[in-house]
Design a protein around this motif. Structure first.
Motif, PDB file in Angstrom:
ATOM      1  N   ASP A  92       0.832  -1.205   0.000  1.00  0.00           N
ATOM      2  CA  ASP A  92       0.000   0.000   0.000  1.00  0.00           C
ATOM      3  C   ASP A  92       0.867   1.255   0.000  1.00  0.00           C
ATOM      4  O   ASP A  92       0.566   2.233  -0.696  1.00  0.00           O
ATOM      5  N   GLU A 127       0.630   3.978  -2.933  1.00  0.00           N
ATOM      6  CA  GLU A 127       0.241   5.355  -2.646  1.00  0.00           C
ATOM      7  C   GLU A 127       1.268   6.345  -3.180  1.00  0.00           C
ATOM      8  O   GLU A 127       0.911   7.370  -3.771  1.00  0.00           O
ATOM      9  N   ARG A 130       0.609  10.194  -3.768  1.00  0.00           N
ATOM     10  CA  ARG A 130       0.040  10.494  -2.469  1.00  0.00           C
ATOM     11  C   ARG A 130       1.077  10.307  -1.371  1.00  0.00           C
ATOM     12  O   ARG A 130       2.136   9.723  -1.607  1.00  0.00           O
ATOM     13  N   PRO A 169       1.451   8.502   2.002  1.00  0.00           N
ATOM     14  CA  PRO A 169       0.819   7.541   2.920  1.00  0.00           C
ATOM     15  C   PRO A 169       1.385   7.617   4.331  1.00  0.00           C
ATOM     16  O   PRO A 169       2.482   8.138   4.553  1.00  0.00           O
ATOM     17  N   GLY A 171      -3.538  11.520   0.592  1.00  0.00           N
ATOM     18  CA  GLY A 171      -2.952  10.318   1.188  1.00  0.00           C
ATOM     19  C   GLY A 171      -2.783  10.435   2.680  1.00  0.00           C
ATOM     20  O   GLY A 171      -2.755   9.413   3.389  1.00  0.00           O
ATOM     21  N   THR A 173      -9.129   9.501   4.798  1.00  0.00           N
ATOM     22  CA  THR A 173      -7.904   9.621   4.009  1.00  0.00           C
ATOM     23  C   THR A 173      -8.148  10.723   2.993  1.00  0.00           C
ATOM     24  O   THR A 173      -9.130  10.688   2.240  1.00  0.00           O
ATOM     25  N   ASP A 215      -8.375  12.830  -0.118  1.00  0.00           N
ATOM     26  CA  ASP A 215      -8.342  12.632  -1.565  1.00  0.00           C
ATOM     27  C   ASP A 215      -8.019  13.916  -2.306  1.00  0.00           C
ATOM     28  O   ASP A 215      -7.362  13.899  -3.346  1.00  0.00           O
TER      29      ASP A 215
END
Length: 373
Positions: A84, A88, A93, A95, A344, A360, A362
């Motif tokens: 993940d 991300e 993003r 994370p 993220g 989370t 966006d």
């Protein structure tokens, strides 16, 4: 009550397990093996997931006098946290792997297995509190010691998970008191340093680690109008708010530093601009959850506070659930701009000391309009 104590090998989880025993619970200790190649995890007695941490946890369990096991969650950890993390960053993003670990491993996979085995609750060493309201509903709240409060990283917990969670350190005034208690109990981890950084990046070089997995491809650095002002060696190496390492080669027209405002992985582009353009007046996310009971009318604006980093100060805000393209979205409008927010990241919403929920992020809306061409 039958309690499964998650023991990381650090001082906090050891004292939490001991307190659960003192409270009269039937406690079993478990350490989570998160890699089948321990050398790929951070070392140095940091209290998170290595072989030495497993041994520290076992010594503490032996002193407490509880059964102790090691459970292999390496496959789930790789899928839900490591993969993940890469995905991300690839998507441009930012994370938070510790947040994902709490969500997917410690309070999803672990709790699911614990309940299947007949345990009533999972106990951890997080600094947070569970409060029961007048109607018997359990709520997640900040810890008594705000300097050590870890409720932010627990914001992903659901109502059901909170119902089966136990945080014995929540009312402790300070970490010093926990260390003193550990020393009195004879735990060898009494003065062990706190865990920090990303556990699955052994040398701490996040940029290099990502380059090996994502690859590095030269792309363009743009200003806010879309003009090309430089080149980079891989968009994944940049995060929103970053100032150093841009290597543009010439100053901005006003002579002020430039900061990363946006990462566009599809175009392999990085957008930069002035610091004030990092001010954000609205954030929103479709992946949201409530930590306990949801607001009675979530589509109606309600007052709250929002926190966007584990150690950031909360900011007064107004939040609501709206529908965008047929999907629900949690929209948060801070009463003063947030700075350097990236898609993220996790926004945790509080009402007083209570964790109400999280999303989370966006999308973000800058408080500074893009200059006209």
């Amino acid at each position: 009550m039958k309690v499964l104590a998650a023991m990381s090998g650090g001082v906090d989880s050891a004292v939490a397990a001991a307190r659960a025993v003192d409270a009269g619970h039937d406690v079993v200790g478990v350490h989570l093996a998160l890699s089948r190649m321990p050398g790929t995890l951070r070392t140095g007695s940091r209290g998170c997931c290595t072989i030495e941490d497993s041994m520290d946890a076992q010594r503490a369990a032996n002193m407490i006098g509880i059964p102790y096991y090691v459970w292999d969650f390496s496959e789930r950890f790789k899928l839900d946290v490591v993969d993940d993390f890469v995905a991300e960053y690839t998507a441009g993003r930012t994370p938070n792997p510790c947040m994902r670990c709490n969500e997917k491993i410690k309070f999803a996979a672990l709790l699911e297995k614990a309940l299947a085995l007949g345990f009533d609750a999972v106990c951890t060493g997080h600094y947070a509190s569970i409060v029961t309201d007048a109607d018997g509903n359990r709520e997640l709240h900040r810890a008594a010691a705000l300097a050590k409060d870890q409720s932010y990283v627990l914001g992903v917990l659901t109502r059901e998970q909170i119902d089966h969670s136990m945080f014995p350190l929540g009312a402790t005034p300070s970490k010093a008191e926990v260390r003193a208690e550990a020393a009195e109990r004879g735990f060898t981890v009494a003065q062990k340093p706190d865990s920090h950084d990303i556990c699955f990046i052994p040398d701490g070089d996040t940029r290099g680690w990502l380059a090996e997995r994502v690859g590095a491809e030269q792309g363009e650095i743009l200003d806010r109008t879309g003009a090309v002002i430089g080149q980079h060696e891989g968009a994944h190496a940049f995060t929103v708010g970053q100032r150093k390492g841009l290597n543009i080669g010439f100053p901005a027209a006003d002579g002020k530093p430039r900061f990363v405002l946006e990462v566009r992985p599809k175009d392999n582009a990085v957008v930069v601009g002035p610091k004030e353009a990092l001010d954000i007046r609205e954030i929103a996310g479709q992946k949201f959850s409530w930590a306990g009971l949801a607001p009675q009318e979530p589509t109606e604006p309600f007052d709250c506070e929002v926190q966007i980093r584990a150690h950031a100060d909360p900011v007064a805000a107004v939040a609501r659930v709206s529908v965008v393209d047929g999907r629900n979205e949690l929209v948060i409008t801070p009463r003063e701009p947030l700075n350097g927010v990236a898609p993220g990241q996790t926004a945790v919403v509080y009402v007083g000391t209570r964790v109400l929920g999280q999303c989370t992020i966006d999308r973000t809306v800058s408080a500074v309009p893009i200059p006209a061409l």
